[in-house]
Design an enzyme around this catalytic site. Structure first.
Site, PDB file in Angstrom:
ATOM      1  N   LYS A  36       0.342  -0.732   0.000  1.00  0.00           N
ATOM      2  CA  LYS A  36       0.298   0.508  -0.012  1.00  0.00           C
ATOM      3  C   LYS A  36       0.899   1.627   0.038  1.00  0.00           C
ATOM      4  O   LYS A  36       0.912   2.470   1.161  1.00  0.00           O
ATOM      5  CB  LYS A  36      -0.691   0.096   1.165  1.00  0.00           C
ATOM      6  CG  LYS A  36      -2.019  -0.773   0.859  1.00  0.00           C
ATOM      7  CD  LYS A  36      -2.721  -1.253   0.236  1.00  0.00           C
ATOM      8  CE  LYS A  36      -2.372  -2.278  -0.680  1.00  0.00           C
ATOM      9  NZ  LYS A  36      -3.609  -2.319  -2.238  1.00  0.00           N
ATOM     10  N   GLU A  93      -6.414   5.848  -6.808  1.00  0.00           N
ATOM     11  CA  GLU A  93      -5.202   5.968  -6.930  1.00  0.00           C
ATOM     12  C   GLU A  93      -6.123   7.670  -7.656  1.00  0.00           C
ATOM     13  O   GLU A  93      -4.949   8.636  -8.142  1.00  0.00           O
ATOM     14  CB  GLU A  93      -4.027   6.165  -7.786  1.00  0.00           C
ATOM     15  CG  GLU A  93      -4.205   5.506  -8.872  1.00  0.00           C
ATOM     16  CD  GLU A  93      -3.807   4.286  -9.431  1.00  0.00           C
ATOM     17  OE1 GLU A  93      -2.389   3.885  -8.756  1.00  0.00           O
ATOM     18  OE2 GLU A  93      -3.827   4.120 -10.699  1.00  0.00           O
ATOM     19  N   ASP A 153      -7.686  -0.192  -6.095  1.00  0.00           N
ATOM     20  CA  ASP A 153      -6.431   0.660  -6.205  1.00  0.00           C
ATOM     21  C   ASP A 153      -6.611   1.446  -7.415  1.00  0.00           C
ATOM     22  O   ASP A 153      -6.497   3.177  -6.967  1.00  0.00           O
ATOM     23  CB  ASP A 153      -5.350  -0.221  -6.624  1.00  0.00           C
ATOM     24  CG  ASP A 153      -4.116   0.227  -6.641  1.00  0.00           C
ATOM     25  OD1 ASP A 153      -3.308   0.790  -5.595  1.00  0.00           O
ATOM     26  OD2 ASP A 153      -3.096   1.161  -7.851  1.00  0.00           O
TER      27      ASP A 153
END
Length: 499
Positions: free
Chosen positions: A174, A241, A237
């Site tokens: 992470k 982002e 993810d």
């Protein structure tokens, strides 16, 4: 809001349960005291091939080599780095001790063919383009390792599948590769620091895939490993982002800098009130004391400003996070990355660091030792609202709480924002992975427009009491408090300072 089941069992590692809203989740607290268990986790593995030497490839190859060759581990496993012909990364790999002479550096397809666990860490678009060559080179029964679910998304979109007869596992740190390595090295001094990771088992041909994945995570130095699915990983993810981890942050600070300049601030003050307060004290407060503490520690006037900003920004931010998630889920966002890689094959990506605010940032960083910046309530309200919008969207989509708080809060405040504080947000947008850079450039301006055109005007009205109450009573506070007990023990922005 409920979470999907997140339990698992291990024949090798001692597991714990973490209390989350509505139940518990199983986690593996890592640490170097688990290194003696690595031979059992990696039983039958003689060589691990790390394919690629980008930030993640370098960090993972070095961490695995250090962990698996310690006197207490003694696995005898060779870590080999595989690079494509003519790779410009070969000299740096050699400088770090991987060489053709001892067969720890070689052609990527040769390394794949000789490895029992093949960890694929080349760029997402390159992996999508070359996966058939990679699959064809695998030795029978070799495990496929990923640190991102992008390839699964691509296979789903194109009607492809992973090859039969191979374990398919993922360990997804992470944080950036630099953080994965730096915190591992700091663990020599502070008792085992590292970056949290998620793991997934997409195919378990051997019947030992869980322990293999957990061994990989422990060897990387992860202090806390939680379970996800490969699909859940790439959805959270890639969406994350483009939202709170990078895209929304870039859009927010650009919007706020312009806002504060228009209200009369000089460039340095505007930067302090927009970017410096966010990557500094706001980030630190969340990291050390939780989301609610940002609001609770403000005086009454500051709390009112926070509340107005929060309730003005939550709605438009939630709309954008939902749109991003949908485009990741249906493959649109992944296709845009692959198309962009084709366009950029023979031309560099434009840099965004030339806007006026980043020159002001240099002046702010130069005088940090002499000037403390506090929490700016308006900035804090907007940022926390955006973070909560992502939390709620992920929860509604069924992600487990461990994944939600790591992808929406912990990775931001413990990995990415400290790095931005040291360099600036623009540096991150210009130097992170291609997939993340493309997403930030696509969605950052959308967030900026939403703040400027919707949130800023709405923030002049009184706060929505129901939204504020929902925030103060939100189950994320319980989940974050539980996860916080198993987070890294040092702050990567201050390498030698304990949390």
């Amino acid at each position: 809001m409920t979470s999907t089941d997140n339990s698992f069992t291990s024949a090798v590692f001692p597991l714990q349960t973490m209390d989350v809203p509505g139940g518990t989740e199983t986690v593996l607290p890592g640490g170097r005291h688990l290194f003696p268990l690595l031979p059992a986790a990696f039983a039958g593995v003689h060589q691990i091939g790390v394919i690629g030497w980008g930030p993640q490839g370098r960090a993972q190859a070095l961490n695995l080599r250090d962990s698996l060759t310690t006197s207490t581990t003694g696995t005898g496993i060779r870590i080999a780095v595989g690079l494509r012909p003519g790779s410009a990364s070969a000299p740096d790999a050699r400088a770090h001790g991987f060489t053709e002479h001892d067969a720890t550096l070689g052609d990527w397809l040769d390394v794949i063919a000789s490895s029992d666990l093949v960890i694929l860490l080349i760029a997402d678009a390159a992996l999508a383009a070359h996966h058939q060559e990679i699959f064809a080179a695998l030795r029978p029964g070799a495990a496929i390792g990923l640190s991102h679910g992008f390839l699964l998304g691509h296979l789903r979109a194109t009607g492809g599948t992973f090859p039969h007869g191979h374990d398919v596992i993922a360990v997804c740190p992470k944080g950036m590769g630099d953080s994965v390595r730096r915190l591992y090295e700091q663990g020599d001094h502070v008792g085992g620091a590292g970056i949290n990771a998620s793991f997934a088992v997409h195919a378990d041909h051997s019947g030992r895939a869980v322990d293999l994945a957990l061994g990989w995570s422990v060897a990387l130095g992860s202090p806390y490993t939680f379970r996800t699915t490969l699909a859940g990983e790439y959805l959270s993810d890639i969406a994350g982002e483009r939202a709170i981890l990078l895209g929304a942050v870039h859009g927010l600070v650009e919007a706020l800098y312009g806002h504060y300049r228009l209200t009369g601030d000089d460039p340095v003050t505007a930067y302090e009130r927009s970017c410096e307060t966010l990557t500094g004290p706001i980030r630190q407060t969340i990291s050390r004391s939780g989301l609610a503490a940002v609001r609770d520690r403000l005086d009454p006037g500051g709390r009112d400003t926070f509340d107005r900003a929060y309730t003005a920004a939550y709605g438009p931010a939630r709309e954008l996070v939902a749109e991003i998630y949908d485009e990741v889920a249906d493959g649109t966002e992944l296709r845009s990355v692959i198309l962009a890689e084709r366009r950029l094959a023979d031309r560099p990506m434009s840099r965004i660091s030339g806007s006026p605010m980043w020159a002001a940032g240099q002046a702010v960083r130069a005088r940090r030792a002499d000037r403390a910046v506090g929490v700016e309530p308006f900035t804090a309200g907007l940022f926390v609202a955006t973070m909560m919008a992502q939390v709620d969207e992920f929860a509604e989509r069924g992600h487990p709480w461990s994944e939600i708080v790591n992808e929406s809060v912990i990775e931001a405040v413990d990995s990415l924002l400290p790095y931005m504080h040291a360099r600036d947000v623009a540096y991150m947008v210009d130097n992170c992975s291609r997939t993340a850079r493309l997403g930030a450039r696509r969605w950052g301006p959308r967030f900026q427009a939403a703040y400027e055109q919707i949130a800023f005007p709405a923030a002049t009205a009184p706060a929505d009491g129901d939204l504020v109450s929902a925030f103060t009573r939100h189950p994320v506070h319980q989940a974050l408090a539980a996860a916080a007990k198993l987070r890294p023990s040092v702050d990567i922005s201050l390498p030698d300072a304990p949390r």
